[in-house]
Design a protein around this motif. Sequence first.
Motif, PDB file in Angstrom:
ATOM      1  N   GLN A 323       0.834  -1.211   0.000  1.00 64.44           N
ATOM      2  CA  GLN A 323       0.000   0.000   0.000  1.00 64.44           C
ATOM      3  C   GLN A 323       0.865   1.256   0.000  1.00 64.44           C
ATOM      4  O   GLN A 323       0.573   2.229  -0.686  1.00 64.44           O
ATOM      5  N   SER A 324       1.964   1.211   0.752  1.00 64.22           N
ATOM      6  CA  SER A 324       2.798   2.416   0.867  1.00 64.22           C
ATOM      7  C   SER A 324       3.496   2.753  -0.458  1.00 64.22           C
ATOM      8  O   SER A 324       3.983   3.864  -0.646  1.00 64.22           O
ATOM      9  N   ASP A 325       3.533   1.803  -1.387  1.00 65.07           N
ATOM     10  CA  ASP A 325       4.149   2.085  -2.695  1.00 65.07           C
ATOM     11  C   ASP A 325       3.161   2.700  -3.683  1.00 65.07           C
ATOM     12  O   ASP A 325       3.519   3.042  -4.812  1.00 65.07           O
ATOM     13  N   ILE A 326       1.917   2.776  -3.288  1.00 64.14           N
ATOM     14  CA  ILE A 326       0.909   3.338  -4.210  1.00 64.14           C
ATOM     15  C   ILE A 326       0.713   4.809  -3.859  1.00 64.14           C
ATOM     16  O   ILE A 326       0.205   5.140  -2.787  1.00 64.14           O
ATOM     17  N   CYS A 327       1.127   5.675  -4.764  1.00 55.70           N
ATOM     18  CA  CYS A 327       0.979   7.119  -4.523  1.00 55.70           C
ATOM     19  C   CYS A 327       0.133   7.707  -5.644  1.00 55.70           C
ATOM     20  O   CYS A 327       0.091   7.162  -6.741  1.00 55.70           O
ATOM     21  N   ALA A 328      -0.478   8.811  -5.353  1.00 56.05           N
ATOM     22  CA  ALA A 328      -1.282   9.466  -6.385  1.00 56.05           C
ATOM     23  C   ALA A 328      -0.791  10.892  -6.585  1.00 56.05           C
ATOM     24  O   ALA A 328      -0.431  11.565  -5.630  1.00 56.05           O
ATOM     25  N   ALA A 329      -0.784  11.324  -7.856  1.00 56.69           N
ATOM     26  CA  ALA A 329      -0.398  12.709  -8.152  1.00 56.69           C
ATOM     27  C   ALA A 329      -1.216  13.208  -9.322  1.00 56.69           C
ATOM     28  O   ALA A 329      -1.516  12.447 -10.254  1.00 56.69           O
ATOM     29  N   GLY A 330      -1.582  14.471  -9.272  1.00 52.26           N
ATOM     30  CA  GLY A 330      -2.289  15.081 -10.387  1.00 52.26           C
ATOM     31  C   GLY A 330      -3.783  14.807 -10.343  1.00 52.26           C
ATOM     32  O   GLY A 330      -4.309  14.263  -9.366  1.00 52.26           O
ATOM     33  N   HIS A 331      -4.440  15.219 -11.414  1.00 49.04           N
ATOM     34  CA  HIS A 331      -5.892  15.039 -11.500  1.00 49.04           C
ATOM     35  C   HIS A 331      -6.228  14.521 -12.894  1.00 49.04           C
ATOM     36  O   HIS A 331      -5.782  15.083 -13.889  1.00 49.04           O
ATOM     37  N   ALA A 332      -6.994  13.438 -12.946  1.00 52.42           N
ATOM     38  CA  ALA A 332      -7.337  12.841 -14.248  1.00 52.42           C
ATOM     39  C   ALA A 332      -8.844  12.904 -14.479  1.00 52.42           C
ATOM     40  O   ALA A 332      -9.635  12.780 -13.541  1.00 52.42           O
ATOM     41  N   ILE A 333      -9.213  13.098 -15.735  1.00 52.84           N
ATOM     42  CA  ILE A 333     -10.634  13.112 -16.116  1.00 52.84           C
ATOM     43  C   ILE A 333     -10.807  12.197 -17.318  1.00 52.84           C
ATOM     44  O   ILE A 333      -9.997  12.215 -18.254  1.00 52.84           O
ATOM     45  N   GLU A 334     -11.872  11.407 -17.276  1.00 52.35           N
ATOM     46  CA  GLU A 334     -12.239  10.590 -18.448  1.00 52.35           C
ATOM     47  C   GLU A 334     -13.626  11.022 -18.896  1.00 52.35           C
ATOM     48  O   GLU A 334     -14.520  11.207 -18.073  1.00 52.35           O
ATOM     49  N   VAL A 335     -13.785  11.208 -20.202  1.00 46.62           N
ATOM     50  CA  VAL A 335     -15.130  11.467 -20.725  1.00 46.62           C
ATOM     51  C   VAL A 335     -15.472  10.333 -21.674  1.00 46.62           C
ATOM     52  O   VAL A 335     -14.628   9.851 -22.412  1.00 46.62           O
ATOM     53  N   ARG A 336     -16.716   9.903 -21.604  1.00 46.41           N
ATOM     54  CA  ARG A 336     -17.158   8.801 -22.455  1.00 46.41           C
ATOM     55  C   ARG A 336     -17.856   9.372 -23.690  1.00 46.41           C
ATOM     56  O   ARG A 336     -18.933   9.970 -23.578  1.00 46.41           O
ATOM     57  N   LEU A 337     -17.212   9.174 -24.810  1.00 48.43           N
ATOM     58  CA  LEU A 337     -17.814   9.619 -26.067  1.00 48.43           C
ATOM     59  C   LEU A 337     -18.752   8.507 -26.525  1.00 48.43           C
ATOM     60  O   LEU A 337     -18.328   7.368 -26.733  1.00 48.43           O
ATOM     61  N   CYS A 338     -20.025   8.835 -26.625  1.00 49.61           N
ATOM     62  CA  CYS A 338     -21.014   7.792 -26.931  1.00 49.61           C
ATOM     63  C   CYS A 338     -21.766   8.128 -28.201  1.00 49.61           C
ATOM     64  O   CYS A 338     -21.990   9.308 -28.506  1.00 49.61           O
ATOM     65  N   ALA A 339     -22.183   7.070 -28.906  1.00 46.25           N
ATOM     66  CA  ALA A 339     -23.033   7.250 -30.077  1.00 46.25           C
ATOM     67  C   ALA A 339     -24.453   7.411 -29.561  1.00 46.25           C
ATOM     68  O   ALA A 339     -25.195   6.431 -29.422  1.00 46.25           O
ATOM     69  N   GLU A 340     -24.789   8.605 -29.195  1.00 51.99           N
ATOM     70  CA  GLU A 340     -26.135   8.847 -28.679  1.00 51.99           C
ATOM     71  C   GLU A 340     -26.515  10.297 -28.900  1.00 51.99           C
ATOM     72  O   GLU A 340     -25.659  11.161 -29.075  1.00 51.99           O
ATOM     73  N   ASP A 341     -27.818  10.508 -28.907  1.00 55.91           N
ATOM     74  CA  ASP A 341     -28.338  11.833 -29.168  1.00 55.91           C
ATOM     75  C   ASP A 341     -28.859  12.400 -27.847  1.00 55.91           C
ATOM     76  O   ASP A 341     -29.953  12.052 -27.407  1.00 55.91           O
ATOM     77  N   SER A 342     -28.058  13.256 -27.236  1.00 56.83           N
ATOM     78  CA  SER A 342     -28.428  13.782 -25.925  1.00 56.83           C
ATOM     79  C   SER A 342     -29.761  14.509 -25.981  1.00 56.83           C
ATOM     80  O   SER A 342     -30.556  14.449 -25.054  1.00 56.83           O
ATOM     81  N   ALA A 343     -30.013  15.177 -27.113  1.00 55.97           N
ATOM     82  CA  ALA A 343     -31.237  15.967 -27.228  1.00 55.97           C
ATOM     83  C   ALA A 343     -32.469  15.078 -27.386  1.00 55.97           C
ATOM     84  O   ALA A 343     -33.588  15.524 -27.168  1.00 55.97           O
ATOM     85  N   ARG A 344     -32.281  13.818 -27.776  1.00 51.22           N
ATOM     86  CA  ARG A 344     -33.430  12.906 -27.897  1.00 51.22           C
ATOM     87  C   ARG A 344     -33.383  11.885 -26.764  1.00 51.22           C
ATOM     88  O   ARG A 344     -33.333  10.682 -26.995  1.00 51.22           O
ATOM     89  N   ASP A 345     -33.320  12.402 -25.546  1.00 53.65           N
ATOM     90  CA  ASP A 345     -33.327  11.552 -24.365  1.00 53.65           C
ATOM     91  C   ASP A 345     -32.214  10.508 -24.407  1.00 53.65           C
ATOM     92  O   ASP A 345     -32.382   9.374 -23.994  1.00 53.65           O
ATOM     93  N   PHE A 346     -31.070  10.893 -24.935  1.00 55.72           N
ATOM     94  CA  PHE A 346     -29.876  10.041 -24.988  1.00 55.72           C
ATOM     95  C   PHE A 346     -30.104   8.764 -25.796  1.00 55.72           C
ATOM     96  O   PHE A 346     -29.512   7.721 -25.510  1.00 55.72           O
ATOM     97  N   ALA A 347     -30.979   8.866 -26.797  1.00 60.26           N
ATOM     98  CA  ALA A 347     -31.239   7.676 -27.625  1.00 60.26           C
ATOM     99  C   ALA A 347     -29.963   7.285 -28.367  1.00 60.26           C
ATOM    100  O   ALA A 347     -29.269   8.144 -28.918  1.00 60.26           O
ATOM    101  N   PRO A 348     -29.648   5.987 -28.386  1.00 63.45           N
ATOM    102  CA  PRO A 348     -28.442   5.558 -29.098  1.00 63.45           C
ATOM    103  C   PRO A 348     -28.550   5.837 -30.588  1.00 63.45           C
ATOM    104  O   PRO A 348     -29.646   5.878 -31.150  1.00 63.45           O
ATOM    105  N   SER A 349     -27.405   6.024 -31.211  1.00 66.47           N
ATOM    106  CA  SER A 349     -27.381   6.306 -32.645  1.00 66.47           C
ATOM    107  C   SER A 349     -26.546   5.214 -33.309  1.00 66.47           C
ATOM    108  O   SER A 349     -25.510   4.826 -32.786  1.00 66.47           O
ATOM    109  N   ILE A 350     -27.021   4.716 -34.418  1.00 62.20           N
ATOM    110  CA  ILE A 350     -26.225   3.712 -35.123  1.00 62.20           C
ATOM    111  C   ILE A 350     -25.892   4.225 -36.514  1.00 62.20           C
ATOM    112  O   ILE A 350     -26.530   5.160 -37.003  1.00 62.20           O
TER     113      ILE A 350
END
Length: 662
Positions: A323-350
């Motif tokens: 545990q003592s060897d696990i350190c954290a530094a910085g700040h990370a963000i992940e965004v999920r790019l999805c095939a969906e239409d947010s304006a149509r209630d997040f309906a998936p798009s194919i």
Amino acid sequence: MFNKILIANRGEIALRIIRSAEQLGIRTVAVFSDADKFSPHVVSADEAIHIGASPAPQSYLAFDKIIAAAKRTGAEAIHPGYGFLSENADFAAACEQAGVCFIGPPANVIRTMGSKRDAKALMAKSGVPIVPGFIGDLSNEGLEAEAEKIGYPVLIKASAGGGGRGMRLVQSGNNFAAALLSARREAKSAFGDDSILLEKYIESPRHIEVQVFGDTHGNIIHLFERDCSVQRRYQKLIEEAPASQLTTAEQEQIQRAALTAAEAIGYVGAGTVEFVLDERGDVYFIEMNTRLQVEHPVTEMITGQDLVALQLRIASGGTLPDQSDICAAGHAIEVRLCAEDSARDFAPSIGTISHLTLPERRYRVDHGIAVGLDVSPYYDSMIAKLIVCAEDRAAAIKHAIRALEQSEVAGITTNRDFLLRILAHPNFATARVDTHFIDRHQCDLLVAPPHPDASAIVAAVLFLLTSRSQPGNVISSEPNSPWHRRDAFRMNLPNNEQVHINVDDVTQVIAVEHLEDGFLLKLAQTSASCFVDSLNGAEIIFRMDAERFSARVVATGARMDVFLGGRQYVLGYQDPLYAETLDDAAAGGLAAPMPGVVLEVFVEVGQVLTAGTPIMLIEAMKIEHTITAPFDGLLNEICFKAGDQITAEGIPLAVMEPTALS
Ligand code: ADP
């Protein structure tokens, strides 16, 4: 360490696992369905085995076929990724029986944690705080009485649930019975198990989870926490590590609770203990996921650990770092790019990906897509994960915005601009985020696509004018013939023509005067002298008066996607010789929005429906959609019954006749 592993998954996670395996010198076997014949994970693995038809039950969930593929190729272990078989205790047991190592915890651990009821019972016994609620087995009436005792609002959850399915928020006793039935139905169809549990609904919680690991030598460690509060449909959309604005006491409490949870079950492998944190700072266990999470990269970014490599190390009997060897530094963000239409209630798009640019050289982009590949209705709608890391949260947000602005996908609708609006929201910047962030700010977030600037329209027009005179698009083979020229040449007159472009459903007629080396374009509000410096595939570099622009224009049929200045604009090209316009096909609300399965039909032929009445419930890409009456009228025909497959987009689902105006 293993010599060869099979990856029982697809898309970005299969590629992600291949990457770590390669670095460890492990050979890889991919499996694929019909729909994935040409997918990147198939080409990237050392070997690939076709395991069946596109629907997951016939391929990625068909565990006999997968184990047979492992045996046949001599793979010693199977990595299940996430989703599909990753939390299937029977699959883990079958692997063990077949003498193939399952890269994950033992079957009994998956079974206990896979049942939210059993998991909560174990946690309560072990002193991990759980959300108040009811986990017993009772009749529907009995459950209603329990809900009253808990006090509304109450959350009904499928015990076997995942991905937010089978979950219903009930605000008052009046809606309880109907919500319970619909939760049970969804749970039965999604998990084959309709047991449910009740939880007090925590009003404005943050979703905080802790990455844990256990090895076969009894060591358990954590790799800090993630905040996954930005969700839609109870599904995560943006994740960060570490969770910001936690006090040291809160942080320690959550880490301790996660370790207690993992110790209580004797955890082995990668796991995530999920909590909700209420406004008072109280933390409650909600569930444990016994697998690698979609959002694991943010933890990798701040700790520098390779979580897949750790999984492989543990599965082959290795020991965890201290545990003592696990350190954290910085700040990370992940965004999920999805095939969906947010304006149509997040309906998936194919659809087929016709253009793709991802900022892979600057940022970590985990994806398994390529130009020419289909986003099919068979699997989930996430097409790429963009992961950034910086010294602090504010800098990480800026990079996430840059990464999205540099991501261009055409051919399908994506949530890119929606994600951009979230990242740019002032309350996101100040980390005032809970699980209702999207609902609360929907007026700011679910806005209409941006009105194209004149420069975007000019890009489209210049693309049309220039691409038609490119090799392959000319109609005469004689270079000096006037027929070879595509510049509206007219004897003794200035070369003039008109181009019709649909902008926000309105046709704009743009007058074009061909100049010696460019064009004079007359748009609705302005005129500009325009020159094309280069056109290379979709990439167009042009000047509009004194300004220089670089854009990508992707023309598919009548649709033109223009990528300019980090924005995507959808325009329509109207060829005056052809009547087809952009949205003809989209008219008629009773056509199937995509292939899928009919779950339920709510109405009968002969009924008079008012606009908005639910007609049927269909499921596609793991998401349910309600098809509603588009207008007031008589229902003449219902083309499908529950259980039927809808084989293609656009197939009529029902036929209605508008009510005559009296
Ligand atoms: P699933 O396994 O279907 O993903 P979870 O139990 O993990 O379901 O919950 C999914 C999301 O729903 C959580 O991230 C959280 O945002 C929300 N949630 C879950 N339980 C509660 C609760 N008791 N009160 C409020 N929100 C909750």
